[in-house]
Design an enzyme around this catalytic site. Structure first.
Site, PDB file in Angstrom:
ATOM      1  N   GLY A 154      18.459  39.361  39.121  1.00  0.00           N
ATOM      2  CA  GLY A 154      18.735  38.664  37.855  1.00  0.00           C
ATOM      3  C   GLY A 154      19.252  37.272  38.191  1.00  0.00           C
ATOM      4  O   GLY A 154      18.927  36.706  39.241  1.00  0.00           O
ATOM      5  N   ARG A 155      20.077  36.750  37.318  1.00  0.00           N
ATOM      6  CA  ARG A 155      20.549  35.363  37.507  1.00  0.00           C
ATOM      7  C   ARG A 155      21.326  35.199  38.807  1.00  0.00           C
ATOM      8  O   ARG A 155      21.131  34.249  39.558  1.00  0.00           O
ATOM      9  CB  ARG A 155      21.463  34.962  36.352  1.00  0.00           C
ATOM     10  CG  ARG A 155      20.794  34.965  35.003  1.00  0.00           C
ATOM     11  CD  ARG A 155      21.805  34.550  33.955  1.00  0.00           C
ATOM     12  NE  ARG A 155      21.337  34.848  32.626  1.00  0.00           N
ATOM     13  CZ  ARG A 155      21.530  35.998  31.997  1.00  0.00           C
ATOM     14  NH1 ARG A 155      22.200  36.968  32.572  1.00  0.00           N
ATOM     15  NH2 ARG A 155      21.064  36.188  30.780  1.00  0.00           N
ATOM     16  N   ILE A 156      22.232  36.142  39.091  1.00  0.00           N
ATOM     17  CA  ILE A 156      23.093  35.968  40.266  1.00  0.00           C
ATOM     18  C   ILE A 156      22.294  36.234  41.547  1.00  0.00           C
ATOM     19  O   ILE A 156      22.419  35.509  42.533  1.00  0.00           O
ATOM     20  CB  ILE A 156      24.352  36.862  40.151  1.00  0.00           C
ATOM     21  CG1 ILE A 156      25.160  36.448  38.909  1.00  0.00           C
ATOM     22  CG2 ILE A 156      25.222  36.743  41.409  1.00  0.00           C
ATOM     23  CD1 ILE A 156      26.246  37.425  38.489  1.00  0.00           C
ATOM     24  N   ARG A 236      29.169  45.949  41.000  1.00  0.00           N
ATOM     25  CA  ARG A 236      30.227  46.838  40.524  1.00  0.00           C
ATOM     26  C   ARG A 236      30.521  47.830  41.644  1.00  0.00           C
ATOM     27  O   ARG A 236      29.598  48.284  42.336  1.00  0.00           O
ATOM     28  CB  ARG A 236      29.800  47.599  39.265  1.00  0.00           C
ATOM     29  CG  ARG A 236      29.835  46.767  37.990  1.00  0.00           C
ATOM     30  CD  ARG A 236      31.252  46.415  37.547  1.00  0.00           C
ATOM     31  NE  ARG A 236      31.321  45.666  36.300  1.00  0.00           N
ATOM     32  CZ  ARG A 236      31.394  44.337  36.212  1.00  0.00           C
ATOM     33  NH1 ARG A 236      31.402  43.593  37.298  1.00  0.00           N
ATOM     34  NH2 ARG A 236      31.473  43.747  35.030  1.00  0.00           N
ATOM     35  N   GLU A 265      38.774  50.908  41.697  1.00  0.00           N
ATOM     36  CA  GLU A 265      39.235  49.544  41.533  1.00  0.00           C
ATOM     37  C   GLU A 265      40.412  49.543  40.567  1.00  0.00           C
ATOM     38  O   GLU A 265      40.272  50.092  39.473  1.00  0.00           O
ATOM     39  CB  GLU A 265      38.081  48.698  40.978  1.00  0.00           C
ATOM     40  CG  GLU A 265      38.337  47.221  41.113  1.00  0.00           C
ATOM     41  CD  GLU A 265      37.090  46.388  40.801  1.00  0.00           C
ATOM     42  OE1 GLU A 265      35.999  46.680  41.308  1.00  0.00           O
ATOM     43  OE2 GLU A 265      37.249  45.456  40.016  1.00  0.00           O
ATOM     44  N   HIS A 284      37.977  41.444  43.182  1.00  0.00           N
ATOM     45  CA  HIS A 284      37.099  41.180  42.028  1.00  0.00           C
ATOM     46  C   HIS A 284      37.340  39.768  41.464  1.00  0.00           C
ATOM     47  O   HIS A 284      37.717  39.615  40.295  1.00  0.00           O
ATOM     48  CB  HIS A 284      37.311  42.251  40.943  1.00  0.00           C
ATOM     49  CG  HIS A 284      36.123  42.408  40.032  1.00  0.00           C
ATOM     50  ND1 HIS A 284      35.819  43.585  39.389  1.00  0.00           N
ATOM     51  CD2 HIS A 284      35.162  41.526  39.645  1.00  0.00           C
ATOM     52  CE1 HIS A 284      34.740  43.424  38.648  1.00  0.00           C
ATOM     53  NE2 HIS A 284      34.316  42.169  38.790  1.00  0.00           N
ATOM     54  N   ALA A 286      34.941  37.158  41.879  1.00  0.00           N
ATOM     55  CA  ALA A 286      33.714  36.356  42.047  1.00  0.00           C
ATOM     56  C   ALA A 286      33.589  35.243  41.006  1.00  0.00           C
ATOM     57  O   ALA A 286      33.091  34.172  41.312  1.00  0.00           O
ATOM     58  CB  ALA A 286      32.491  37.258  42.020  1.00  0.00           C
TER      59      ALA A 286
HETATM   60  C1  DGY Z   1      31.583  40.023  35.329  1.00  0.00           C
HETATM   61  O1  DGY Z   1      31.524  39.003  34.659  1.00  0.00           O
HETATM   62  O2  DGY Z   1      30.943  41.039  35.046  1.00  0.00           O
HETATM   63  C2  DGY Z   1      32.430  39.987  36.543  1.00  0.00           C
HETATM   64  O3  DGY Z   1      32.494  41.158  37.203  1.00  0.00           O
HETATM   65  C3  DGY Z   1      33.760  39.361  36.253  1.00  0.00           C
HETATM   66  O4  DGY Z   1      33.497  38.028  36.066  1.00  0.00           O
END
Ligand code: DGY
Length: 328
Positions: A154-156, A236, A265, A284, A286
């Site tokens: 996807g985007r990331i 995740r 988590e 967490h 990012a």
């Molecule tokens: C998200 O946006 O889903 C990240 O895990 C937190 O920014």
């Protein structure tokens, strides 16, 4: 005036925008809101700005008869029971796009830091072990010209592929949706998941979390990976089976891991993954840049303002509710 509840301290620009339109109450803390407080506070709420730490399910929705919109301060919305929201005609929204590059930056940082032993190197220095230049000291994995495997593009994931271009990497990907546009734009190659795992020097996970991706990476998948491979998870935590990962790292089935997300988590400080030098964990973070967290706060607030003003929100996760309500 409609009432909006915000479940944590967040960058002020979002709540400021909400206060221009609504009565706003907030859990004024950096800790998770206790469930009983949330259930009490939503009783008169028309809008809710929630975090990924709050399951938004029947329990919350039953307690909030006026609720029209829940805006998650995250792109992931696995904390939402989307069918429950949809059944009640409550719009759910998330914060895509605004965090893509910041999240990819952090995933890339983990990839590089794990491959090049940055944290063990730092520990080595501060523990006073640095006595001489060492030809065998803290050798790691080359990044340039290696193969990056993306599970989910996807985007990331696409952001990771863009970064990989600067390192002359070959990029393989697996996704349930074939992305011929990205293959053309970025020269990435589609392969089945097993091929991606077997052929990649770096495997980076970018799938949403759902029943189908629970422990997507477990014993069998880790065994398929090269024993020089680095695993990066910024998706995740439960996408990776933590027991299988511990054993694979301990036994040298893979080289190392860089984790922004964990299962459980938060990861307790005495968790056995943290006893391993080849497992780098950050909490967490990012999307945690000043600009991006402000952009997330803004977008979450804009989603609420839109729905409570009878308009189409920028980023709904259940667009069928938006359509059914004729929001434009
Ligand atoms: C998200 O946006 O889903 C990240 O895990 C937190 O920014």
């Amino acid at each position: 005036m409609p009432t909006v509840y915000v479940t944590r301290r967040i960058p002020e620009n979002g709540p400021d925008l909400l206060r221009e339109h609504f009565t706003v109450r907030q859990w004024d803390s950096d800790d998770v809101i206790p469930r009983d407080v949330l259930l009490r506070e939503v009783q008169d709420a028309d809008g809710l700005l929630s975090l990924l730490t709050e399951p938004i399910n029947d329990e919350v929705l039953d307690a909030a008869p006026n609720l029209k919109v829940v805006a998650n301060l995250a792109v992931g919305f696995d904390n939402f029971d989307v069918p429950a929201l949809t059944k009640r005609g409550v719009v759910g929204t998330n914060t895509p796009e605004v965090l893509t590059d910041t999240t990819a930056d952090l995933a890339w940082t983990l990839l590089m830091a794990a491959a090049r032993r940055i944290v063990p190197g730092y520990k080595y220095v501060i523990d006073g072990h640095w006595k001489t230049w060492g030809p065998l000291l803290l050798m790691g994995q080359d990044i340039h010209h290696a193969t990056l495997g993306l599970i989910g593009v996807g985007r990331i994931g696409a952001g990771m592929a863009r970064r990989a271009q600067g390192f002359s990497m070959r990029v393989l990907y697996y996704d349930v949706f074939r992305r011929e546009d990205l293959e053309e734009e970025l020269g990435i190659e589609f392969a089945d998941q097993e091929t991606v795992l077997r052929e990649s020097d770096f495997v980076s996970l970018h799938t949403p979390y759902m029943p189908a991706t629970h422990h997507l990476i477990s014993h069998d998948q880790l065994k398929m990976m090269k024993n020089t491979a680095v695993l990066v998870n910024s998706a995740r935590g439960p996408v990776v089976d933590p027991d299988a990962l511990y054993e694979a790292l301990r036994d040298g089935e893979i080289d190392s891991a860089g984790l922004d997300v964990t299962d459980p988590e938060p990861l307790p400080a005495d968790h056995r993954l943290l006893t391993l030098d080849n497992c780098l964990v950050v909490p967490h973070i990012a999307s945690a840049s000043y600009e991006t967290r402000a952009a997330m706060s803004q977008l979450a607030a804009e989603n609420i303002v839109a729905v409570l003003s009878g308009k189409k929100p920028p980023t709904p996760v259940n667009p069928e509710v938006v359509e059914a309500q004729g929001l434009q």
